[in-house]
Design a protein around this motif. Structure first.
Motif, PDB file in Angstrom:
ATOM      1  N   VAL A  65      52.424  57.660  16.604  1.00 38.70           N
ATOM      2  CA  VAL A  65      51.052  56.942  16.405  1.00 38.70           C
ATOM      3  C   VAL A  65      49.417  57.136  18.036  1.00 38.70           C
ATOM      4  CG1 VAL A  65      49.650  54.634  16.071  1.00 38.70           C
ATOM      5  CG2 VAL A  65      51.830  54.994  15.068  1.00 38.70           C
ATOM      6  N   ASN A  66      50.370  57.044  19.146  1.00 43.77           N
ATOM      7  CA  ASN A  66      49.531  57.556  20.242  1.00 43.77           C
ATOM      8  C   ASN A  66      49.259  58.869  20.023  1.00 43.77           C
ATOM      9  OD1 ASN A  66      50.028  55.520  22.614  1.00 43.77           O
ATOM     10  ND2 ASN A  66      49.424  58.070  22.864  1.00 43.77           N
ATOM     11  N   ILE A 113      47.714  50.239  18.716  1.00 40.60           N
ATOM     12  CA  ILE A 113      49.543  51.365  18.225  1.00 40.60           C
ATOM     13  C   ILE A 113      50.403  50.112  18.521  1.00 40.60           C
ATOM     14  CG2 ILE A 113      50.144  52.841  20.050  1.00 40.60           C
ATOM     15  CD1 ILE A 113      47.407  54.018  20.579  1.00 40.60           C
TER      16      ILE A 113
END
Length: 311
Positions: free
Chosen positions: A123-124, A157
């Motif tokens: 996700v980052n 996140i």
């Protein structure tokens, strides 16, 4: 009464009970293979912790230079990889013959740490892709995103990663439906692992689309701008460097961690999934080391900061 009988849950059973149900090997003594796996795993975990601590320290020490949003996201990615190192170290201390001694709660914690760290990482990477897309299309070297928005993004996140990692502990497991248990993770439902794998792969595919769009745009922009005398060569150099760095990171993630997404939901023993489990986990752990190495190699300012810290 029939519904109650069908919904019988096995909360008081041991970890061994579920491993036997999934036909996954559970040793009660230390074999040479187990010792080597733990020794190698702990060694890599320590290196992962040290390298990512170095990245975070470099960003904190040189915050005057690294105050841009991209470095906050890279620092958060290093934090996710640092968390992955902790998760794998916890796994190494609770694997092999020790697995049979785990309570169901400890087993769920062990797996949740791994899943949360992997999700936080991907996700980052998506957040970094969106930030790079914004800067490239606005013809800037760095995004003008406010610190408040960056913090909100980082918060989102970790919330997403925690939700995906903790869902099995709060109900999406197979303790009440043994026929749905996974071979790779005997207490997890195959439906959850399929959902988790697809979610991560969809995020990765979105990243591929975003970077493909950036590549096409940059190539066309370079062709047009090169015809003008006021074209700043530093912009071209910076953009190409950033694109190369991200390409390396994405390729490494796909090769090293993508395999885990493919194998986890699989049930059939004909695929010999269990034979490659330790190999897949080791590759996923190596990926947490690759990102830090890429940063030190690709970014001159980061490299000089590393030298200052180490010397």
């Amino acid at each position: 009464s029939r519904a109650a009988a069908m919904k019988h849950c096995f909360y008081n059973e041991t970890v061994g009970f579920f491993y036997n149900n999934s036909r996954k090997e559970l040793t009660t003594y230390w074999r040479t293979k187990d010792v080597l796996v733990v020794a190698l795993g702990l060694t890599v975990s320590v290196i992962v912790l040290l390298t990512n601590l170095l990245v975070i320290t470099a960003i904190i020490i040189n915050r005057r230079r690294f105050h841009y949003p991209i470095y906050s996201l890279l620092g958060n990615l290093a934090a996710a990889d640092l968390f992955a190192g902790i998760a794998y170290m916890f796994l190494m201390f609770h694997t092999g013959p020790r697995t049979a001694e785990l309570s169901l709660k400890t087993w769920f914690i062990r797996q949740s740490l791994l899943d949360t760290s992997l999700t936080a990482s991907v996700v980052n990477l998506l957040a970094i892709a969106v930030e790079r897309h914004q800067t490239v299309f606005t013809m800037q070297l760095h995004s003008k995103m406010s610190n408040q928005r960056v913090m909100i993004l980082i918060f989102c996140i970790w919330v997403t990663a925690l939700l995906l990692g903790l869902i099995p502990s709060y109900g999406w497991h197979c303790l009440c439906a043994l026929e749905k248990c996974s071979s790779m993770a005997p207490l997890y439902s195959r439906s959850y692992l399929t959902f988790w794998a697809i979610s991560n792969l969809v995020i990765f595919l979105i990243m591929v689309v975003v970077y493909t769009h950036i590549f096409i745009y940059v190539k066309r922009k370079m062709t047009r701008m090169s015809k003008h005398t006021n074209f700043h060569p530093r912009y071209k150099e910076t953009m190409i460097s950033l694109v190369k760095t991200v390409t390396i990171i994405l390729t490494a993630w796909l090769l090293l961690r993508g395999q885990e997404l493919t194998w986890k939901p699989v049930k059939s023993s004909s695929c010999n999934v269990l034979a490659v489990e330790k190999y897949v986990l080791w590759l996923a752990e190596i990926n947490s080391l690759i990102n830090a190495i890429v940063y030190s190699y690709r970014d001159n300012e980061m490299r000089s900061t590393f030298r200052r810290i180490l010397c």
